[in-house]
Design an enzyme around this catalytic site. Sequence first.
Site, PDB file in Angstrom:
ATOM      1  N   HIS A  91       0.854  -1.177   0.000  1.00  0.00           N
ATOM      2  CA  HIS A  91       0.000   0.000   0.000  1.00  0.00           C
ATOM      3  C   HIS A  91       0.894   1.233   0.000  1.00  0.00           C
ATOM      4  O   HIS A  91       1.946   1.254   0.664  1.00  0.00           O
ATOM      5  CB  HIS A  91      -0.906   0.043   1.228  1.00  0.00           C
ATOM      6  CG  HIS A  91      -1.920  -1.039   1.276  1.00  0.00           C
ATOM      7  ND1 HIS A  91      -2.806  -1.278   0.246  1.00  0.00           N
ATOM      8  CD2 HIS A  91      -2.209  -1.963   2.227  1.00  0.00           C
ATOM      9  CE1 HIS A  91      -3.590  -2.290   0.559  1.00  0.00           C
ATOM     10  NE2 HIS A  91      -3.242  -2.731   1.753  1.00  0.00           N
ATOM     11  N   ALA A 134      -8.053  -2.313  -3.068  1.00  0.00           N
ATOM     12  CA  ALA A 134      -7.010  -1.319  -3.352  1.00  0.00           C
ATOM     13  C   ALA A 134      -6.845  -1.219  -4.862  1.00  0.00           C
ATOM     14  O   ALA A 134      -6.509  -2.215  -5.510  1.00  0.00           O
ATOM     15  CB  ALA A 134      -5.692  -1.701  -2.693  1.00  0.00           C
ATOM     16  N   CYS A 169       0.777 -10.763  -3.596  1.00  0.00           N
ATOM     17  CA  CYS A 169      -0.260 -11.797  -3.438  1.00  0.00           C
ATOM     18  C   CYS A 169       0.260 -13.191  -3.760  1.00  0.00           C
ATOM     19  O   CYS A 169      -0.514 -14.083  -4.108  1.00  0.00           O
ATOM     20  CB  CYS A 169      -1.488 -11.467  -4.281  1.00  0.00           C
ATOM     21  SG  CYS A 169      -2.238  -9.881  -3.844  1.00  0.00           S
TER      22      CYS A 169
END
Length: 236
Positions: free
Chosen positions: A86, A172, A188
């Site tokens: 992020h 996101a 991921c």
Amino acid sequence: MEGAWAMTENEFLWHRAANLVPYPTALAEMEAQARGIRAGSAPERVWLLEHPPTYTAGTSAKDSDLFNPRGYPTYPAGRGGQWTYHGPGQRVAYAMLDLTRAHGMAPARDLRAYVHTLEEWIIRTLRHFDVVGERRADRIGVWVVDPATGREEKIAAIGVRVSRWVSWHGIAINVAPDLSDFGGIVPCGISEYGVTSLAKLGKAVSMDEVDAALAATWPECFGPIPGTQEDAPRAG
């Protein structure tokens, strides 16, 4: 909890943070909101924000998938999934909802349908910018094919946690983040595909425009927004 809650008559908040929100602050606030929703003392809420550069570990994250050459903070997220980045230029939307009742396309108590509806929300939002987002049966998130390269890349991530049928965490969308920061992890847990953004796809889109598209497509997916509030809790 930072900031004031403003109950709407239909018990729903739509918040947008004006400043970067540290990840631990967001976690604490989401958890408190989820407890309040379960107790009937707090409204459902969608919270739009950006984080400082941060790596977060889902419950399936592997230490070997974290490289972090720039030494960014890392945090356990408590959500499903693996490592996620992020940072500024990425629109994070956290949804804290009571899933014991239906929300638009998502029937009550149906986690698979809830995740599918989050994907649909992203896909319809991207259409506002002439970007075709797609699902993949074997991969979480929303994917696009870059018309310039023909490569399939991830443009949006999804990570959810549901505690006694109250959701937190969310989605996101990469608007215009520094994509090199994704090189500090295996995003991921998927190394075969790259990561993209609206900016990389040649879409000069502001965060305000993305927020407007998210607000426009929310009712299509989750039902009408009972009320909105623009006053955001302040970041610490």
